[in-house]
Design an enzyme around this catalytic site. Structure first.
Site, mmCIF file in Angstrom:
data_model
loop_
_atom_site.group_PDB
_atom_site.id
_atom_site.type_symbol
_atom_site.label_atom_id
_atom_site.label_comp_id
_atom_site.label_asym_id
_atom_site.label_seq_id
_atom_site.Cartn_x
_atom_site.Cartn_y
_atom_site.Cartn_z
ATOM 1 N N VAL A 30 44.832 35.256 29.691
ATOM 2 C CA VAL A 30 44.527 34.089 28.863
ATOM 3 C C VAL A 30 45.396 34.129 27.609
ATOM 4 O O VAL A 30 45.523 35.171 26.954
ATOM 5 C CB VAL A 30 43.037 34.065 28.470
ATOM 6 C CG1 VAL A 30 42.724 32.787 27.690
ATOM 7 C CG2 VAL A 30 42.151 34.171 29.696
ATOM 8 N N ASP A 37 29.141 36.860 36.843
ATOM 9 C CA ASP A 37 29.883 37.838 36.039
ATOM 10 C C ASP A 37 29.499 37.721 34.569
ATOM 11 O O ASP A 37 30.361 37.660 33.686
ATOM 12 C CB ASP A 37 31.385 37.648 36.229
ATOM 13 C CG ASP A 37 32.186 38.911 35.897
ATOM 14 O OD1 ASP A 37 31.579 40.000 35.863
ATOM 15 O OD2 ASP A 37 33.404 38.807 35.675
ATOM 16 N N GLY A 40 43.364 37.805 26.209
ATOM 17 C CA GLY A 40 42.612 38.738 27.037
ATOM 18 C C GLY A 40 42.968 38.578 28.498
ATOM 19 O O GLY A 40 43.817 37.748 28.864
ATOM 20 N N GLU A 41 42.317 39.363 29.345
ATOM 21 C CA GLU A 41 42.542 39.303 30.781
ATOM 22 C C GLU A 41 41.212 39.245 31.498
ATOM 23 O O GLU A 41 40.224 39.841 31.062
ATOM 24 C CB GLU A 41 43.322 40.534 31.259
ATOM 25 C CG GLU A 41 44.773 40.536 30.827
ATOM 26 C CD GLU A 41 45.570 41.624 31.522
ATOM 27 O OE1 GLU A 41 45.621 41.609 32.760
ATOM 28 O OE2 GLU A 41 46.133 42.478 30.827
ATOM 29 N N GLY A 42 41.183 38.500 32.607
ATOM 30 C CA GLY A 42 39.987 38.413 33.431
ATOM 31 C C GLY A 42 40.327 38.651 34.882
ATOM 32 O O GLY A 42 41.447 39.058 35.218
ATOM 33 N N GLY A 43 39.361 38.383 35.768
ATOM 34 C CA GLY A 43 39.593 38.582 37.186
ATOM 35 C C GLY A 43 40.663 37.660 37.733
ATOM 36 O O GLY A 43 41.335 37.979 38.704
ATOM 37 N N PHE A 44 40.848 36.500 37.104
ATOM 38 C CA PHE A 44 41.812 35.524 37.591
ATOM 39 C C PHE A 44 43.218 35.770 37.060
ATOM 40 O O PHE A 44 44.199 35.601 37.760
ATOM 41 C CB PHE A 44 41.339 34.118 37.190
ATOM 42 C CG PHE A 44 42.328 33.027 37.465
ATOM 43 C CD1 PHE A 44 42.510 32.534 38.737
ATOM 44 C CD2 PHE A 44 43.088 32.495 36.435
ATOM 45 C CE1 PHE A 44 43.432 31.527 38.989
ATOM 46 C CE2 PHE A 44 43.999 31.493 36.678
ATOM 47 C CZ PHE A 44 44.167 31.010 37.957
ATOM 48 N N GLY A 45 43.342 36.169 35.819
ATOM 49 C CA GLY A 45 44.668 36.359 35.241
ATOM 50 C C GLY A 45 44.586 36.594 33.748
ATOM 51 O O GLY A 45 43.579 37.083 33.236
ATOM 52 N N LYS A 64 44.759 29.869 30.785
ATOM 53 C CA LYS A 64 44.606 31.030 31.659
ATOM 54 C C LYS A 64 45.634 30.913 32.780
ATOM 55 O O LYS A 64 45.664 29.925 33.511
ATOM 56 C CB LYS A 64 43.192 31.094 32.232
ATOM 57 C CG LYS A 64 42.931 32.363 33.045
ATOM 58 C CD LYS A 64 41.591 32.303 33.755
ATOM 59 C CE LYS A 64 40.431 32.296 32.813
ATOM 60 N NZ LYS A 64 39.138 32.411 33.543
#
Length: 399
Positions: free
Chosen positions: A127, A238, A120-125, A141
């Site tokens: 995973v 979040d 998946g993807e988050g605000g940081f980058g 991540k």
């Protein structure tokens, strides 16, 4: 005169023998600007004037203010939020975790960060799932290389905060890599995907009502630990369904601490002044308006999430009819008009106890009250959910 001269020569010789050399360590960093929008997009807003859109989350004020002292639920040997004494104090960053990888080892474990291993993807980058040489499976991540300078603080924040926490309903930090222009966070691997994926039916069978109640309790306990029992108060900022990971036994773990902030520890201060960060649809309207961040901002997000868990609908869905686009507003209207059971996720196949469902929905609306004074704290939320669980089991609900 010979003796002093001899003494000076000896001292000079000893100093030269025992003089140590200093080492210089130079660490570079890479960070990434959070993505602005997704179906439930993460957003960062810097100015009150003109940059924060009018909140779609303003629901009618709760008809009942939260009691000053909520009813304490019966104690449970398994589910009561744990004592702060059970958790270790904050370790130093250079000693955290149990996984120590080089950048080359991390690349090998993820098959050079293969898209096939993307979780998946988050605000940081992004995973990735990673298989270590000893057979252990972890999640890695990786910071995005785009806008790297903007994510420097998010990387440090997530590392430092994850290093301070130890709770079964929070994703555990195992290690990190900070080398050259690469920054990686290594956490435990939670194998069963996100809560949002399960609500969407991506993993096959739909969550039944009992599982949704247990997941809600798990999330409440994780947030209670952050707010009350961590070494320093932590506000997640979040809380959303895509940041809740599920184990094989369908236990919930709160993940992604990239936006998390320490609460204010000064006596008499109740909030932190900070830029608005979070996800559209879950953002506390009072925080958006005043820039004052408190643990009650997480409570608001949890209220929105609880409505999502019960209805299966995303907080904001532009594909729906105009009066149904903002789920919490639509749900409140239905509940107010006596059409509460129309809100039950149609994917739930078993009969849902109306009284239990209404109690959970009432709690969700109190958590999502427009003003923080009307919201309970997360400890009270966990206790009330546990009391609902006890009643649910007494009324014939299954474990």
């Amino acid at each position: 005169m010979a003796a002093p001269g001899l003494l000076l020569l000896c001292c000079s010789f000893l100093c030269n023998c025992f003089r140590s050399k200093r080492k210089d360590i130079d660490d570079a960093v890479i960070v990434k600007e959070p993505k602005a929008m997704e179906s439930a997009p993460s957003a960062e807003m810097n100015s009150v004037h003109g940059k924060i859109p009018a909140s779609p989350l303003r629901v009618p004020a709760s008809p009942l203010r939260v009691p000053a002292s909520p009813l304490r639920a019966p104690p449970s040997p398994l589910r009561v939020p744990p004592s702060p004494g059970r958790f270790s104090m904050s370790p130093k960053l250079d000693r955290i975790g149990s996984v120590h990888l080089t950048l080359r080892q991390a690349a090998r474990a993820t098959q050079n960060f293969s898209p096939t291993l993307k979780l998946g993807e988050g605000g940081f980058g992004t995973v990735y799932k990673a298989q270590l040489q000893d057979g252990q499976t972890v999640a890695i991540k990786r910071a995005s290389k785009e806008h790297s300078d903007a994510l420097r603080s998010e990387f440090r924040s997530e590392i430092e905060l994850l290093a301070k926490i130890e709770h079964r309903n929070l994703v555990k930090l195992l290690g990190y890599v900070d080398k050259g222009n690469e920054r990686l966070i290594i956490t435990e691997y939670v194998p069963n995907g996100t809560l949002r994926e399960h609500l969407d039916g991506i993993h096959g069978s739909c969550l039944d009502f009992s599982q949704r109640l247990e997941i809600s309790i798990d999330i409440a306990h994780g947030l209670t630990y952050l707010h009350l029992y961590a070494e320093k108060q932590i506000i997640h900022r979040d809380v959303k369904s895509s940041n809740i990971l599920l184990t094989e036994r369908m236990r919930a773990k709160v993940a992604d601490f990239g936006f998390a902030r320490l609460g204010d520890t000064e006596p008499g201060k109740t909030h932190v002044m900070t830029k608005v960060k979070g996800t559209v649809g879950y953002l506390d309207p009072e925080y958006m308006r005043t820039f004052k961040l408190t643990p009650k901002s997480d409570v608001y997000s949890f209220g929105v999430l609880l409505v999502e868990i019960l209805t299966g609908r995303r907080p904001v869905d532009s594909r729906r009819l105009p009066d149904e686009k903002v789920t919490i507003r639509w749900a409140f209207g239905k509940h107010h008009n006596g059409e509460t059971m129309d809100l039950v996720d149609p994917q739930i196949r078993e009969a849902v106890d109306e009284k239990i469902f209404k109690k959970m929905l009432d709690l969700a609306f109190q958590c999502a009250a427009p003003t923080r004074a009307d919201r309970p704290d997360m400890k009270a939320v966990g206790e009330r959910l546990w009391a609902i669980r006890v009643k649910y089991l007494k009324r014939g609900g299954r474990e």
